[in-house]
Design a protein around this motif. Sequence first.
Motif, PDB file in Angstrom:
ATOM      1  N   THR A  52       0.833  -1.204   0.000  1.00  0.00           N
ATOM      2  CA  THR A  52       0.000   0.000   0.000  1.00  0.00           C
ATOM      3  C   THR A  52       0.865   1.251   0.000  1.00  0.00           C
ATOM      4  OG1 THR A  52      -1.790  -1.181   1.114  1.00  0.00           O
ATOM      5  CG2 THR A  52      -1.849   1.231   1.229  1.00  0.00           C
ATOM      6  N   MET A  53       1.998   1.197   0.678  1.00  0.00           N
ATOM      7  CA  MET A  53       2.931   2.324   0.664  1.00  0.00           C
ATOM      8  C   MET A  53       3.491   2.544  -0.738  1.00  0.00           C
ATOM      9  SD  MET A  53       4.766   1.508   4.289  1.00  0.00           S
ATOM     10  CE  MET A  53       5.890   2.904   4.301  1.00  0.00           C
ATOM     11  N   LEU A  54       3.742   1.463  -1.458  1.00  0.00           N
ATOM     12  CA  LEU A  54       4.206   1.592  -2.851  1.00  0.00           C
ATOM     13  C   LEU A  54       3.128   2.233  -3.722  1.00  0.00           C
ATOM     14  CD1 LEU A  54       6.065  -1.824  -3.275  1.00  0.00           C
ATOM     15  CD2 LEU A  54       7.083   0.447  -2.946  1.00  0.00           C
ATOM     16  N   GLN A  55       1.870   1.875  -3.468  1.00  0.00           N
ATOM     17  CA  GLN A  55       0.767   2.503  -4.198  1.00  0.00           C
ATOM     18  C   GLN A  55       0.693   3.999  -3.891  1.00  0.00           C
ATOM     19  OE1 GLN A  55      -2.637   0.279  -2.872  1.00  0.00           O
ATOM     20  NE2 GLN A  55      -2.222  -1.460  -4.227  1.00  0.00           N
ATOM     21  N   LEU A  56       0.909   4.353  -2.626  1.00  0.00           N
ATOM     22  CA  LEU A  56       0.892   5.768  -2.238  1.00  0.00           C
ATOM     23  C   LEU A  56       2.027   6.535  -2.919  1.00  0.00           C
ATOM     24  CD1 LEU A  56      -0.024   5.432   1.540  1.00  0.00           C
ATOM     25  CD2 LEU A  56      -1.320   6.719  -0.180  1.00  0.00           C
ATOM     26  N   ALA A  57       3.178   5.893  -3.070  1.00  0.00           N
ATOM     27  CA  ALA A  57       4.301   6.527  -3.772  1.00  0.00           C
ATOM     28  C   ALA A  57       3.921   6.835  -5.210  1.00  0.00           C
ATOM     29  CB  ALA A  57       5.533   5.631  -3.723  1.00  0.00           C
ATOM     30  N   GLU A  58       3.258   5.880  -5.841  1.00  0.00           N
ATOM     31  CA  GLU A  58       2.838   6.060  -7.230  1.00  0.00           C
ATOM     32  C   GLU A  58       1.797   7.164  -7.359  1.00  0.00           C
ATOM     33  OE1 GLU A  58       0.707   3.287 -10.527  1.00  0.00           O
ATOM     34  OE2 GLU A  58       2.391   2.405  -9.438  1.00  0.00           O
ATOM     35  N   GLU A  59       0.836   7.166  -6.431  1.00  0.00           N
ATOM     36  CA  GLU A  59      -0.247   8.155  -6.484  1.00  0.00           C
ATOM     37  C   GLU A  59       0.228   9.572  -6.181  1.00  0.00           C
ATOM     38  OE1 GLU A  59      -3.327   6.905  -3.807  1.00  0.00           O
ATOM     39  OE2 GLU A  59      -3.433   4.918  -4.734  1.00  0.00           O
ATOM     40  N   MET A  62       5.611  10.931  -4.161  1.00  0.00           N
ATOM     41  CA  MET A  62       6.556  11.070  -3.041  1.00  0.00           C
ATOM     42  C   MET A  62       7.384   9.792  -2.933  1.00  0.00           C
ATOM     43  SD  MET A  62       4.317  12.957  -0.140  1.00  0.00           S
ATOM     44  CE  MET A  62       2.947  13.972  -0.595  1.00  0.00           C
ATOM     45  N   LYS A  63       8.617   9.892  -3.400  1.00  0.00           N
ATOM     46  CA  LYS A  63       9.481   8.712  -3.517  1.00  0.00           C
ATOM     47  C   LYS A  63       9.898   8.104  -2.178  1.00  0.00           C
ATOM     48  CE  LYS A  63       9.475   9.122  -7.955  1.00  0.00           C
ATOM     49  NZ  LYS A  63       8.447   8.420  -8.666  1.00  0.00           N
ATOM     50  N   PHE A  64       9.850   8.894  -1.093  1.00  0.00           N
ATOM     51  CA  PHE A  64      10.249   8.327   0.195  1.00  0.00           C
ATOM     52  C   PHE A  64       9.313   7.207   0.654  1.00  0.00           C
ATOM     53  CE2 PHE A  64       7.601  11.950   1.306  1.00  0.00           C
ATOM     54  CZ  PHE A  64       6.734  11.415   2.248  1.00  0.00           C
ATOM     55  N   PHE A  65       8.100   7.172   0.090  1.00  0.00           N
ATOM     56  CA  PHE A  65       7.201   6.053   0.395  1.00  0.00           C
ATOM     57  C   PHE A  65       7.823   4.733  -0.067  1.00  0.00           C
ATOM     58  CE2 PHE A  65       3.863   9.246   0.910  1.00  0.00           C
ATOM     59  CZ  PHE A  65       3.091   8.701   1.932  1.00  0.00           C
ATOM     60  N   ILE A  66       8.561   4.762  -1.171  1.00  0.00           N
ATOM     61  CA  ILE A  66       9.224   3.549  -1.673  1.00  0.00           C
ATOM     62  C   ILE A  66      10.285   3.094  -0.686  1.00  0.00           C
ATOM     63  CG2 ILE A  66      10.669   2.589  -3.513  1.00  0.00           C
ATOM     64  CD1 ILE A  66       9.315   4.675  -5.405  1.00  0.00           C
ATOM     65  N   ARG A  67      11.121   4.046  -0.252  1.00  0.00           N
ATOM     66  CA  ARG A  67      12.158   3.731   0.738  1.00  0.00           C
ATOM     67  C   ARG A  67      11.533   3.142   2.005  1.00  0.00           C
ATOM     68  NH1 ARG A  67      14.063   8.882   3.219  1.00  0.00           N
ATOM     69  NH2 ARG A  67      12.088   8.532   4.259  1.00  0.00           N
ATOM     70  N   ASP A  68      10.501   3.798   2.516  1.00  0.00           N
ATOM     71  CA  ASP A  68       9.859   3.347   3.748  1.00  0.00           C
ATOM     72  C   ASP A  68       9.161   2.004   3.565  1.00  0.00           C
ATOM     73  OD1 ASP A  68      10.800   5.724   4.774  1.00  0.00           O
ATOM     74  OD2 ASP A  68       8.817   6.602   5.130  1.00  0.00           O
ATOM     75  N   PHE A 138       5.152   8.361   9.537  1.00  0.00           N
ATOM     76  CA  PHE A 138       3.794   8.748   9.162  1.00  0.00           C
ATOM     77  C   PHE A 138       3.397   8.060   7.867  1.00  0.00           C
ATOM     78  CE2 PHE A 138       5.464  11.748   6.088  1.00  0.00           C
ATOM     79  CZ  PHE A 138       4.431  11.896   5.180  1.00  0.00           C
ATOM     80  N   SER A 139       4.385   7.731   7.006  1.00  0.00           N
ATOM     81  CA  SER A 139       4.098   7.096   5.713  1.00  0.00           C
ATOM     82  C   SER A 139       3.416   5.739   5.909  1.00  0.00           C
ATOM     83  CB  SER A 139       5.386   6.938   4.906  1.00  0.00           C
ATOM     84  OG  SER A 139       6.365   6.217   5.649  1.00  0.00           O
ATOM     85  N   ALA A 140       3.982   4.914   6.778  1.00  0.00           N
ATOM     86  CA  ALA A 140       3.378   3.603   7.062  1.00  0.00           C
ATOM     87  C   ALA A 140       2.062   3.774   7.815  1.00  0.00           C
ATOM     88  CB  ALA A 140       4.347   2.730   7.854  1.00  0.00           C
ATOM     89  N   GLY A 141       1.978   4.827   8.631  1.00  0.00           N
ATOM     90  CA  GLY A 141       0.722   5.117   9.327  1.00  0.00           C
ATOM     91  C   GLY A 141      -0.383   5.493   8.355  1.00  0.00           C
ATOM     92  N   LEU A 142      -0.028   6.282   7.354  1.00  0.00           N
ATOM     93  CA  LEU A 142      -1.006   6.660   6.335  1.00  0.00           C
ATOM     94  C   LEU A 142      -1.500   5.431   5.578  1.00  0.00           C
ATOM     95  CD1 LEU A 142      -2.465   9.086   5.065  1.00  0.00           C
ATOM     96  CD2 LEU A 142      -0.560   9.263   3.449  1.00  0.00           C
ATOM     97  N   PRO A 175      15.348   5.847  -2.791  1.00  0.00           N
ATOM     98  CA  PRO A 175      15.335   5.097  -4.041  1.00  0.00           C
ATOM     99  C   PRO A 175      15.799   5.936  -5.236  1.00  0.00           C
ATOM    100  CG  PRO A 175      13.106   5.637  -3.389  1.00  0.00           C
ATOM    101  CD  PRO A 175      14.016   6.076  -2.269  1.00  0.00           C
ATOM    102  N   VAL A 176      15.775   7.257  -5.097  1.00  0.00           N
ATOM    103  CA  VAL A 176      16.239   8.157  -6.147  1.00  0.00           C
ATOM    104  C   VAL A 176      17.090   9.235  -5.499  1.00  0.00           C
ATOM    105  CG1 VAL A 176      14.303   7.773  -7.724  1.00  0.00           C
ATOM    106  CG2 VAL A 176      14.115   9.523  -5.971  1.00  0.00           C
TER     107      VAL A 176
END
Length: 180
Positions: A52-59, A62-68, A138-142, A175-176
């Motif tokens: 789900t965090m990867l989906q949030l990164a795509e949407e 915000m690339k830090f969602f990928i790292r997290d 907060f990313s994983a919390g979201l 990741p970038v």
Amino acid sequence: MIENERNCRHEHVINIARQMMTAARTAPKGKGVDVIEVALVTGEELQQLSETMLQLAEETGMKFFIRDANNILQAESVVIIGTHEHAQGLNCGHCGFSTCDSRTEGVPCAINSVDVGIAIGSACATAADMRVDTRVMFSAGLAAQRLNYLEGCKSVYAIPVSASSKNPFFDRKSPVQTIK
């Protein structure tokens, strides 16, 4: 009997995460009203949280969602803490509105938000006392909020928990090169 730490580490970290949940529950609450929820994420749900965090990164871009998202997969578990929306009726103005009744729908009660913060601090202090590694995300919390892991809760934060030779939540690589 000889018990190797590597063989019991997972169980030990899970027990510490449960102690963290207790610390969050018993943390002081504004006005003495308990509106927080706390849960432990492991196994398949941990993988689902990462996806789900990867989906949030795509949407969001915000690339830090990928790292997290990759980072939480290095955890034994993730403690999530959130709050139900419940105005405390103090008319304190900390939310930006003069009275609780004038507060716009969706604006969190500041007391509830502070309660989550105190619970997070209490949980992380317990983890530190037990010498396990954590990081508030907060990313994983979201992502947990999106998955409704804490039914009906807002302002959800996540605390991945690990016990390894090096803290996986420190010196994290993006990741970038640049994060937007």
